[in-house]
Write a protein that holds these residues in place. Sequence first.
Motif, PDB file in Angstrom:
ATOM      1  N   GLN A  53       0.829  -1.204   0.000  1.00  0.00           N
ATOM      2  CA  GLN A  53       0.000   0.000   0.000  1.00  0.00           C
ATOM      3  C   GLN A  53       0.869   1.262   0.000  1.00  0.00           C
ATOM      4  O   GLN A  53       1.730   1.428   0.842  1.00  0.00           O
ATOM      5  N   ARG A  54       0.623   2.132  -0.977  1.00  0.00           N
ATOM      6  CA  ARG A  54       1.403   3.369  -1.063  1.00  0.00           C
ATOM      7  C   ARG A  54       0.515   4.613  -1.051  1.00  0.00           C
ATOM      8  O   ARG A  54       0.984   5.711  -1.247  1.00  0.00           O
ATOM      9  N   ARG A  55      -0.793   4.406  -0.868  1.00  0.00           N
ATOM     10  CA  ARG A  55      -1.684   5.562  -0.938  1.00  0.00           C
ATOM     11  C   ARG A  55      -1.689   6.355   0.359  1.00  0.00           C
ATOM     12  O   ARG A  55      -1.949   7.541   0.368  1.00  0.00           O
ATOM     13  N   LEU A 110      -1.766  11.225   3.070  1.00  0.00           N
ATOM     14  CA  LEU A 110      -0.506  11.955   2.899  1.00  0.00           C
ATOM     15  C   LEU A 110      -0.736  13.441   2.645  1.00  0.00           C
ATOM     16  O   LEU A 110       0.111  14.270   2.939  1.00  0.00           O
TER      17      LEU A 110
END
Lengths: 286, 338
Positions: free
Chosen positions: A95-97, A147
């Motif tokens: 997961q990079r969101r 983010l």
Amino acid sequence: MKHSFSVTVGQTGFRIGSDWREPLDQMRALYRGYPKPEIPDFTVRLFAQRPWRKLIRPSVMIGGDYMLPDAAPLSLAHGMLGAEMGMNLQMALGQRRYLLLHASAVERDGKALLMTGESGAGKSTLSALLGERGWRFMGDEFALLDLETGAIHAFPRLVSLKNEAIGLFDGQVDAERLGPLMHDTPKGDIRHLRPPDSAIAQMEQLAQPALLLFPRFGHAPEVRKIGEAEVFARLTQASTNYVALGEPGFDALAKLVKTIPTRAVDYPDTNAAIESVEQLWAELAI
Amino acid sequence: MMDAGILTRALSDPSSTAGLGSQGWTALITMARAEQLIGTLAHRLDGLDLPDSVARLFADTRRSADIGRRQALWEAEMARRVLAPLDTPVVLLKGTAYVAAGLSPGIGRSIGDLDILVRRDALDDVERALIDRGGWEWVKDDEYDDAYYRDHMHELPPLIHNERDRMIDVHHTILPLTAGPTPDPQAMLDDAVQLENGLYILSPADMICHAAAHLFADGDLAGGLRNLWDIDRLLRDFGEQAGFWQALSERASRHELAKPVARAVRLAEAVYGTPVDGDVAGRGRRGDALYIRRLLARDDWGRETRKGTRLAFYVRSHWLRMPPLMLARHLWTKWRKS
């Protein structure tokens, strides 16, 4: 794969394939009413180590888009645990969101209470209990920090109740919300709990973080302040993708640490814990 | 049965994804992840009209590839600083070289270890500098493995950085010493091209030679689609330059790699539609179909398929690296220890 099941938890879609039917039937029962993804974000696979192990002493290997190389197989009776571990693994590694914090989260009035700490500290149990007592349960494993906005996204997967925590819910919640009791898993006894319907219905709603606690069970009651630098360091340890996110991850985490009040809290038991959380919330949550 | 043809088509012709339904997208994404081509795919399909969830996922992927690129360049810079006082050329290889030189295969590419090539007589100094001043340390302290690397391989045993947790592979040539072909590393170093920061990359022709050697001889075609994609992009980057194909042909012969280079060029053409020079590609197409079958052996759940073909290539890869008696001894030792 022979059997498959998909589910959306929070805003992340999963597809789970399995050589066996049983684990997915158990998941279908506990995840009933969750939305299904059109195109899943992640794939999880439960498969037999060798073809004959589908039938003889079935052993469930966990695979997927992202995997740990040396994960040991589970017995078929623990198959659903394998699926849950597989889903967590995709989040942790892929997961990079969001910035992933290994923390539980509950919400009230649009504001989120985050609880983190080492495994066994009680964050999972506490969030599940609060979820039964007027708070919205947002997740017991990951708090997803946006983010850009700094808001918390919910990830209300099944709660994995461990060992003594299992008894706390017996007779307290609908039997339909509890999965099979699994003995002798790598983490002892485990039983999955379906989050309250309201938590599922509202799982797309974000919350602004308002208080961060480091709970610890089985100790004399105490509340301690923690310096910002230490909180930051501890949270980098508690994040599975902090390094992978680079600068945006650093910025988001720094902002969180600077804006959110934080306390380390020791509790002798769950009742004291809940009372003390309510009190801290009343005093500290902005 | 579905294979990774859906992925290679999407990469070489992004508009081919227009008709994909949700199952098709799911399969494509899963395969791209399994082949470590998801970042590449996300870049190739950027700007197309994609389903929302795919567009979101690809945006995440591109961001993540961008950070990976920066980390790779940082690793190269760290190595440069440590090795600069030795005054010996340091050649970047593979992924790091592509991003450092701004070459097309670098776009969205996932980059694992830092691979460098140095002169064999500088090897001891390089090793000492990395360990004493750089903060790298041995990954494994197994004596047999260590000795094996030092006696027979084309690189030092892998080193890992004690803080950044990243590996560095220090090569002194591009194929194991036990392999059939003996490439000429000195010629590669002589022809290497210096970058602004003082590090080097291989010349275009040598870069293709290395990529081809890496694709075939260095493994059992694991990661083959990505390695072949590198070759496709490099050939597109260099193919139009005057004299490139002639140079490639000469260098391939010099490094005893004419056959693997020809095969790589043909496979790139077959799988990714690369424009190629017929003289270099050659006519001996026998066996290519088997390679393609192996390269595309992946199903819509990301699983490896075609076990028999895979096994054949696995056995072959060991066979190519070692003479039979040595292979037997090696496998015996490994088996006893496990």
